[in-house]
Scaffold this motif. Sequence first.
Motif, PDB file in Angstrom:
ATOM      1  N   ASN A 138     -24.375  28.779  16.150  1.00  0.00           N
ATOM      2  CA  ASN A 138     -23.166  27.959  16.288  1.00  0.00           C
ATOM      3  C   ASN A 138     -22.417  28.261  17.571  1.00  0.00           C
ATOM      4  N   LEU A 139     -22.555  29.477  18.038  1.00  0.00           N
ATOM      5  CA  LEU A 139     -21.871  29.867  19.270  1.00  0.00           C
ATOM      6  C   LEU A 139     -22.673  29.453  20.499  1.00  0.00           C
ATOM      7  N   THR A 140     -24.003  29.620  20.391  1.00  0.00           N
ATOM      8  CA  THR A 140     -24.855  29.380  21.560  1.00  0.00           C
ATOM      9  C   THR A 140     -25.058  27.888  21.844  1.00  0.00           C
ATOM     10  N   VAL A 141     -25.357  27.127  20.789  1.00  0.00           N
ATOM     11  CA  VAL A 141     -25.675  25.706  21.005  1.00  0.00           C
ATOM     12  C   VAL A 141     -24.523  24.941  21.686  1.00  0.00           C
ATOM     13  N   PRO A 142     -23.257  25.097  21.209  1.00  0.00           N
ATOM     14  CA  PRO A 142     -22.177  24.376  21.903  1.00  0.00           C
ATOM     15  C   PRO A 142     -22.047  24.746  23.377  1.00  0.00           C
ATOM     16  N   LEU A 143     -22.427  25.993  23.741  1.00  0.00           N
ATOM     17  CA  LEU A 143     -22.343  26.378  25.159  1.00  0.00           C
ATOM     18  C   LEU A 143     -23.360  25.573  25.982  1.00  0.00           C
ATOM     19  N   TYR A 144     -24.583  25.444  25.420  1.00  0.00           N
ATOM     20  CA  TYR A 144     -25.593  24.618  26.102  1.00  0.00           C
ATOM     21  C   TYR A 144     -25.148  23.157  26.141  1.00  0.00           C
ATOM     22  N   TRP A 145     -24.538  22.736  25.046  1.00  0.00           N
ATOM     23  CA  TRP A 145     -24.042  21.360  24.913  1.00  0.00           C
ATOM     24  C   TRP A 145     -23.048  21.077  26.054  1.00  0.00           C
ATOM     25  N   GLN A 146     -22.170  22.034  26.305  1.00  0.00           N
ATOM     26  CA  GLN A 146     -21.188  21.879  27.376  1.00  0.00           C
ATOM     27  C   GLN A 146     -21.858  21.804  28.743  1.00  0.00           C
ATOM     28  N   LEU A 168      -8.494  20.153  26.320  1.00  0.00           N
ATOM     29  CA  LEU A 168      -9.801  19.557  26.048  1.00  0.00           C
ATOM     30  C   LEU A 168     -10.018  18.280  26.856  1.00  0.00           C
ATOM     31  N   TYR A 169      -8.998  17.865  27.595  1.00  0.00           N
ATOM     32  CA  TYR A 169      -9.155  16.802  28.584  1.00  0.00           C
ATOM     33  C   TYR A 169      -8.853  17.443  29.938  1.00  0.00           C
ATOM     34  N   ALA A 170      -9.676  17.150  30.927  1.00  0.00           N
ATOM     35  CA  ALA A 170      -9.484  17.763  32.247  1.00  0.00           C
ATOM     36  C   ALA A 170      -8.079  17.476  32.785  1.00  0.00           C
ATOM     37  N   GLU A 171      -7.603  16.254  32.544  1.00  0.00           N
ATOM     38  CA  GLU A 171      -6.294  15.878  33.091  1.00  0.00           C
ATOM     39  C   GLU A 171      -5.140  16.657  32.478  1.00  0.00           C
ATOM     40  N   GLY A 172      -5.341  17.131  31.267  1.00  0.00           N
ATOM     41  CA  GLY A 172      -4.262  17.861  30.596  1.00  0.00           C
ATOM     42  C   GLY A 172      -4.150  19.313  31.052  1.00  0.00           C
ATOM     43  N   LEU A 217      -5.909  29.342  28.911  1.00  0.00           N
ATOM     44  CA  LEU A 217      -7.352  29.474  29.089  1.00  0.00           C
ATOM     45  C   LEU A 217      -7.975  28.320  29.859  1.00  0.00           C
ATOM     46  N   GLY A 218      -7.270  27.198  29.935  1.00  0.00           N
ATOM     47  CA  GLY A 218      -7.761  26.076  30.739  1.00  0.00           C
ATOM     48  C   GLY A 218      -8.653  25.116  29.983  1.00  0.00           C
ATOM     49  N   PHE A 219      -9.525  24.484  30.728  1.00  0.00           N
ATOM     50  CA  PHE A 219     -10.310  23.349  30.226  1.00  0.00           C
ATOM     51  C   PHE A 219     -11.766  23.713  29.956  1.00  0.00           C
ATOM     52  N   ARG A 220     -12.320  23.143  28.903  1.00  0.00           N
ATOM     53  CA  ARG A 220     -13.750  23.223  28.662  1.00  0.00           C
ATOM     54  C   ARG A 220     -14.254  21.808  28.404  1.00  0.00           C
ATOM     55  N   PRO A 221     -15.385  21.440  29.016  1.00  0.00           N
ATOM     56  CA  PRO A 221     -15.887  20.080  28.788  1.00  0.00           C
ATOM     57  C   PRO A 221     -16.494  19.932  27.391  1.00  0.00           C
ATOM     58  N   GLN A 222     -16.640  18.713  26.969  1.00  0.00           N
ATOM     59  CA  GLN A 222     -17.199  18.327  25.667  1.00  0.00           C
ATOM     60  C   GLN A 222     -16.380  18.948  24.532  1.00  0.00           C
ATOM     61  N   TYR A 223     -15.392  18.180  24.112  1.00  0.00           N
ATOM     62  CA  TYR A 223     -14.404  18.736  23.174  1.00  0.00           C
ATOM     63  C   TYR A 223     -14.973  19.220  21.837  1.00  0.00           C
ATOM     64  N   ILE A 224     -15.964  18.511  21.290  1.00  0.00           N
ATOM     65  CA  ILE A 224     -16.496  18.954  19.985  1.00  0.00           C
ATOM     66  C   ILE A 224     -17.163  20.328  20.148  1.00  0.00           C
TER      67      ILE A 224
END
Lengths: 205, 269
Positions: free
Chosen positions: A32-40, B89-93, B119-126
Amino acid sequence: MERRLPLLVCFVSGLLMFIMYFSSHPTARLINLTVPLYWQIVFAFTLIIGVASYLRNNVRGIKKGESRPYRIVSVGGFVTMVAVAAIWGIKADTPFMWIFENIQIPMQSTVFALLAFFVASASFRGFRARSIPATILLITALLILLSRTPLGNLFDFLPDLADWLRNYPSMSARRAILVGIGLGSLTTSLRVIIGIERTWLGGDK
Amino acid sequence: MKRLEPRHWIFVGLFVAIGCTMLLKIPLEIPITDQTQKMYDYIESLPEGSPLIISFDHEASSLPEIKPIALSILRHAFRKGHKLIGVALYAEGTLIGYRLMQETAAEYDREYGRDYAYLGFRPQYIAAILSMGESLEQTFPQDYLGNDFQDIEMLRTIGNYDDVAGVISIADGSLTTHWIEYGGGRYDVRILAGVTAAMVTTYDPYVASGQLNALVAGLRGAAEYEKLIDREGGGNRGMLAQSTAHLYVIVLIIIGNVAYFRSRRKGRG
């Protein structure tokens, strides 16, 4: 093989993530921790494709002379932001963020604020009691609008009536839509995982 | 000179109506709704120093509506001495969130790293929401300013959602839904939200089911919150402009319908 391998990857990933969602096992938590990192990371690469496509279309448009001034501004803005970010970074108090704060935010807020003018004009021209459903919609809209203003507090029943409209007719319709979307997503996901739905692979077969 | 069309007069009317009311500075009496009260009560009920995640899930366009909501919630949380962790979770925010936290933290002499962190932004919110549920440090190895996660004093005790008292999503779209579905559903973290007025009905079912614990809605919600924390802000002032616009639209709808029925009667005659 060209199609079977992606189908197999899709099946295994889909099933794995489905099971992981309900599991608190340490292995499951690690996945659960690793997959979302790859997803990102994958998501970040899709942005590159978007950027490349955007640039290609606009440069092509400039060459052909289609909406040239707008495209030049658009590409110019893009190149400037990339250059500024590459030189000074994108943290707070950098030129990149200065442009964001002093150009992009005011422009976006201005465009968004213009909506109020169009809504006013559209409500004058479009909100007519032409039929019974249109009349019901009109009265509901008027009640909700009035309840959101301080004038609505002058009528004791109005806030309660507005809440009732939101909590019963509106919410039941929204819940029905949400349940429909949920079931639709579930079915589509299952079809993709099992391999019945293959349009994502491209091609006709 | 080209003659103005009716819609142009409508635009001018709206501009004049809002301008005049803003100049008059009419005080508004705004009763507190249950949802705003619930947000206030929750932040108020937490013991001093409780960690809260504030997620800036909005774009720049909605800032005039989002800013008063965010400011009033941040002011309350900082005043109560809670530890705030900002994410976007949105770059603009991202920068907007950082600036808002910086501004409110300075008002209450809160120190970066000890009382709040961004902590800033991370892409792909889910993916970001799911990943934070496992480890905040793995999701954000560095904060927005480039400091290592472990170097930030207040974050050393924060592993994942189990170590925070809740997530407050400040949103102008449907991103709070993902917090509810993945953060609340999967990791059982308490979700609260401050959203634009247009999004309120989207979240009504979640409020009714208890999946969303509190909802501060639009400028009205911000004005209510300002009243609760006894601190004037953009909510009350914005509410004046918004109420005027609402009343103006009501008048336009009535005029439009009167004209419509008159023309229909004439047509029959």
